[in-house]
Design an enzyme around this catalytic site. Structure first.
Site, PDB file in Angstrom:
ATOM      1  CG  ASP A   1       2.797   1.618   9.531  1.00 53.71           C
ATOM      2  OD1 ASP A   1       2.497   2.330  10.373  1.00 53.71           O
ATOM      3  OD2 ASP A   1       3.279   1.124   8.203  1.00 53.71           O
TER       4      ASP A   1
ATOM      5  CB  ILE B   1       2.925  18.949   5.493  1.00 47.45           C
ATOM      6  CG1 ILE B   1       2.447  20.023   5.508  1.00 47.45           C
ATOM      7  CG2 ILE B   1       2.018  17.279   6.323  1.00 47.45           C
ATOM      8  CD1 ILE B   1       1.472  20.416   4.768  1.00 47.45           C
TER       9      ILE B   1
ATOM     10  CE  LYS C   1      -1.829   2.015   3.570  1.00 47.47           C
ATOM     11  NZ  LYS C   1      -1.465   3.470   4.082  1.00 47.47           N
ATOM     12  CG  ASN C   2       2.213   2.887   3.472  1.00 43.41           C
ATOM     13  OD1 ASN C   2       1.556   3.271   3.183  1.00 43.41           O
ATOM     14  ND2 ASN C   2       2.547   2.516   4.783  1.00 43.41           N
TER      15      ASN C   2
ATOM     16  CB  CYS D   1      -4.585  11.502  11.127  1.00 38.59           C
ATOM     17  SG  CYS D   1      -2.873  10.586  11.738  1.00 38.59           S
TER      18      CYS D   1
ATOM     19  NE  ARG E   1      -6.847   4.426   5.032  1.00 38.31           N
ATOM     20  CZ  ARG E   1      -5.835   5.305   6.092  1.00 38.31           C
ATOM     21  NH1 ARG E   1      -6.433   4.791   7.475  1.00 38.31           N
ATOM     22  NH2 ARG E   1      -5.008   4.928   6.250  1.00 38.31           N
TER      23      ARG E   1
ATOM     24  NE  ARG F   1       0.639  10.227  10.402  1.00 33.33           N
ATOM     25  CZ  ARG F   1       0.408   9.287   9.691  1.00 33.33           C
ATOM     26  NH1 ARG F   1      -0.368   8.499   9.631  1.00 33.33           N
ATOM     27  NH2 ARG F   1       1.217   8.458   8.442  1.00 33.33           N
TER      28      ARG F   1
ATOM     29  NE  ARG G   1      -0.827  11.937   8.026  1.00 33.95           N
ATOM     30  CZ  ARG G   1      -0.956  13.633   7.619  1.00 33.95           C
ATOM     31  NH1 ARG G   1      -1.654  13.869   8.412  1.00 33.95           N
ATOM     32  NH2 ARG G   1       0.533  13.922   7.357  1.00 33.95           N
TER      33      ARG G   1
HETATM   34  C1  UD1 Z   1       4.905   6.440   6.334  1.00 28.80           C
HETATM   35  C2  UD1 Z   1       4.165   5.808   6.304  1.00 28.80           C
HETATM   36  C3  UD1 Z   1       3.359   5.365   7.650  1.00 28.80           C
HETATM   37  C4  UD1 Z   1       4.034   5.300   8.553  1.00 28.80           C
HETATM   38  C5  UD1 Z   1       5.202   6.386   8.830  1.00 28.80           C
HETATM   39  C6  UD1 Z   1       6.165   5.766   9.085  1.00 28.80           C
HETATM   40  C7  UD1 Z   1       2.883   6.702   3.941  1.00 28.80           C
HETATM   41  C8  UD1 Z   1       1.266   6.060   2.964  1.00 28.80           C
HETATM   42  N1  UD1 Z   1       2.945   6.289   5.090  1.00 28.80           N
HETATM   43  O1  UD1 Z   1       4.043   7.905   6.798  1.00 28.80           O
HETATM   44  O2  UD1 Z   1       2.120   3.655   6.989  1.00 28.80           O
HETATM   45  O3  UD1 Z   1       3.772   4.752   9.481  1.00 28.80           O
HETATM   46  O4  UD1 Z   1       5.261   6.260   7.487  1.00 28.80           O
HETATM   47  O5  UD1 Z   1       7.320   4.804   9.234  1.00 28.80           O
HETATM   48  O6  UD1 Z   1       3.791   5.983   3.758  1.00 28.80           O
HETATM   49  N2  UD1 Z   1       6.809  14.436  10.533  1.00 28.80           N
HETATM   50  C9  UD1 Z   1       6.704  16.176  11.194  1.00 28.80           C
HETATM   51  N3  UD1 Z   1       7.113  16.140   9.691  1.00 28.80           N
HETATM   52  C10 UD1 Z   1       7.030  16.176   8.688  1.00 28.80           C
HETATM   53  C11 UD1 Z   1       6.638  14.974   8.227  1.00 28.80           C
HETATM   54  C12 UD1 Z   1       6.210  13.814   9.680  1.00 28.80           C
HETATM   55  O7  UD1 Z   1       7.301  16.390  12.168  1.00 28.80           O
HETATM   56  O8  UD1 Z   1       6.389  17.332   7.185  1.00 28.80           O
HETATM   57  C13 UD1 Z   1       7.036  13.184  11.750  1.00 28.80           C
HETATM   58  C14 UD1 Z   1       5.563  12.989  12.406  1.00 28.80           C
HETATM   59  O9  UD1 Z   1       4.387  13.565  12.926  1.00 28.80           O
HETATM   60  C15 UD1 Z   1       5.993  11.191  12.793  1.00 28.80           C
HETATM   61  C16 UD1 Z   1       7.476  11.133  12.020  1.00 28.80           C
HETATM   62  O10 UD1 Z   1       8.104  12.368  11.136  1.00 28.80           O
HETATM   63  O11 UD1 Z   1       6.291  11.644  13.819  1.00 28.80           O
HETATM   64  C17 UD1 Z   1       7.554  10.355  11.053  1.00 28.80           C
HETATM   65  O12 UD1 Z   1       6.549  10.003   9.921  1.00 28.80           O
HETATM   66  P1  UD1 Z   1       6.623   9.837   8.828  1.00 28.80           P
HETATM   67  O13 UD1 Z   1       7.798   9.109   8.002  1.00 28.80           O
HETATM   68  O14 UD1 Z   1       6.617  11.486   7.443  1.00 28.80           O
HETATM   69  O15 UD1 Z   1       5.167   9.108   7.982  1.00 28.80           O
HETATM   70  P2  UD1 Z   1       4.429   9.345   6.691  1.00 28.80           P
HETATM   71  O16 UD1 Z   1       5.043  10.066   5.448  1.00 28.80           O
HETATM   72  O17 UD1 Z   1       3.496  10.334   6.926  1.00 28.80           O
END
Ligand code: UD1
Length: 427
Positions: A313, A130, A22-23, A123, A405, A128, A99
């Site tokens: 995960d 960006i 999926k990811n 969420c 999902r 989370r 997301r």
């Molecule tokens: C992706 C995966 C999700 C998995 C996660 C961590 C997808 C669609 N989802 O989510 O299943 O659990 O990786 O392996 O691929 N962070 C910030 N600022 C940002 C972005 C992230 O502070 O701009 C923080 C997040 O809050 C979190 C950490 O970084 O604490 C890691 O998140 P991230 O690796 O970005 O997760 P996703 O890409 O959202």
């Protein structure tokens, strides 16, 4: 809304086919925005999130065509073509539901010079933000504006330029957006502290197949030499390591014996090592991972962290298993601050779990008892399914849309190995 009903106590035995990841799918789909030529993705899982992403891309002007998928097949082939983009806006209604929609930000900006994407907001598993996605795009020259719940990114006159991105925290999504933007920026981009998840490697390989130049694939330093244009490609989505890990837990928790067919054990080292520590037996032969167990599992201590460490995960699924282990386990969640939403539900089934801050102390109990439960996210839902497989009596899991999902035809796969599980529509 549908429910899943499980009558616990069946030992699982047989073969479970593993679907495309999926990811990975969710970051390969937006790659279609980077070229006017067709991108064909094979082994795409049939999941609500993949359909949702397809619809979002349709709204941007991307045509999507599904080929040769017979209803009985797992996975499918989709050809996407972004001949001409008709919109550069990802609206709130789409992003709110999924997301991962934020992953169109970089490719839209790179291809069209501008992108407007609704802010995803919080969420169920935490805040989370960006910010790292936006910092990466700024490093390539983009101007970012936040208004009325939307983020708008615009390329400077003369286009995006390569730059140096140094992530203070490892982020899968931010690394993906950075990569998909840098491949079309002028000059060289260096990403330091890049995520190394296998899904990032899959993305890099697909981009390379489309003509991108990327060095350091699989490492924490990625160097991208931007190209004027990318071309079409055909690419096969990697196997889902989290789906495979989840079914490995299903085999172990039921004292079963299951072959996970079409899996890639190399991507799953931390998961499989941890399974072995619980006393499960794991054997890898090519793309088949055999998992079996008998008797009570042993307690283990787990801390989640970016790849190659133990994935967040898989935390909820291991917790369900350890709830029945012979002793005390400690789980520490270092990635997301609010990822223990399954704990109160597991407790309703008889689990003894205490959460303090980021850690959860799991005291193994002799048995779990079926109950009506619901979960607020995908992996939490899976942990309830696992608990239901061994619980005494009947477990009803509601909010099945979370499972849809991320798990392709979950009940069909589990029925085939002997689980007493069915989906019912609620009145
Ligand atoms: C992706 C995966 C999700 C998995 C996660 C961590 C997808 C669609 N989802 O989510 O299943 O659990 O990786 O392996 O691929 N962070 C910030 N600022 C940002 C972005 C992230 O502070 O701009 C923080 C997040 O809050 C979190 C950490 O970084 O604490 C890691 O998140 P991230 O690796 O970005 O997760 P996703 O890409 O959202």
């Amino acid at each position: 809304m549908d429910k899943i009903i499980i009558k616990g106590g069946r030992r699982l035995e047989g073969r479970i086919p593993i679907s495309g990841a999926k990811n990975s799918a969710l970051t390969l789909l937006p790659c279609a925005l980077l070229t006017d030529e067709p991108l064909t993705l094979r082994n795409l899982p049939r999941l609500a999130d993949v359909d949702g992403f397809g619809h979002l891309l349709n709204q941007l002007g991307v045509s999507t065509m599904i080929e040769g998928a017979r209803p009985e097949d797992f996975g499918r082939v989709m050809t996407l073509r972004a001949g001409r983009l008709t919109s550069t806006v990802a609206p709130y209604d789409m992003v709110r539901k999924m997301r991962a929609s934020i992953l169109v930000l970089g490719p839209l900006l790179a291809r069209a010079g501008e992108a407007t994407v609704s802010l995803p907001g919080g969420c169920a598993i935490g805040n989370r933000p960006i910010d790292l996605h936006l910092k990466a795009l700024e490093a390539l020259g983009a101007e970012i504006e936040l208004t009325a719940g939307y983020v708008r990114a615009v390329a400077p006159k003369g286009g995006l330029r390569g730059g140096h991105i140094n992530f203070p925290v490892v982020s899968v999504g931010a690394t993906e957006n950075a990569l998909m933007t840098a491949v079309l920026a002028k000059g060289t981009t260096v990403i330091d502290n890049a995520a190394r998840e296998p899904e990032i490697v899959d993305l890099c390989r697909c981009l390379v197949a489309m003509g991108a130049s990327i060095e350091g694939i699989g490492s924490e330093k990625l160097t991208i030499h931007g190209k004027d244009r990318l071309h079409g490609a055909t690419y096969r989505v990697m196997p889902d390591r989290i789906e495979a890990g989840s079914y490995a837990c299903a085999a172990a928790i039921t004292g079963g014996s299951v072959d996970l067919v079409g899996a890639n054990a190399e991507d799953m080292t931390a998961i499989l090592d941890m399974l072995v520590q619980t006393g499960a037996h794991v054997e890898v032969k090519g793309d088949v991972i055999h998992v079996s167990a008998s008797g009570r599992l042993k307690p283990v201590n787990i801390s989640t962290a970016p790849y190659p460490a133990f994935p967040t995960d898989m935390q909820a699924q291991f917790m369900a298993m350890l709830a029945l282990a012979d002793g005390v386990s400690v789980l520490t969640e270092t990635i997301f601050e609010n990822r223990y939403m399954h704990v109160p539900e597991l407790a309703r089934m008889g689990a003894d779990i205490q959460v303090t801050g980021r850690s959860a102390v799991v005291r193994g109990v002799d048995k779990l008892v079926g109950a009506p439960v619901m979960a607020t996210d995908l992996r939490a839902s899976m942990s309830l399914i696992l608990a239901g497989l061994v619980a005494e009596g009947e477990t009803q899991v509601s909010r099945v849309y979370h499972l849809d999902r991320g798990y392709e035809r979950l009940e069909e796969k589990l029925q085939a190995v002997g689980a007493d599980i069915e989906r019912v529509g609620s009145d």
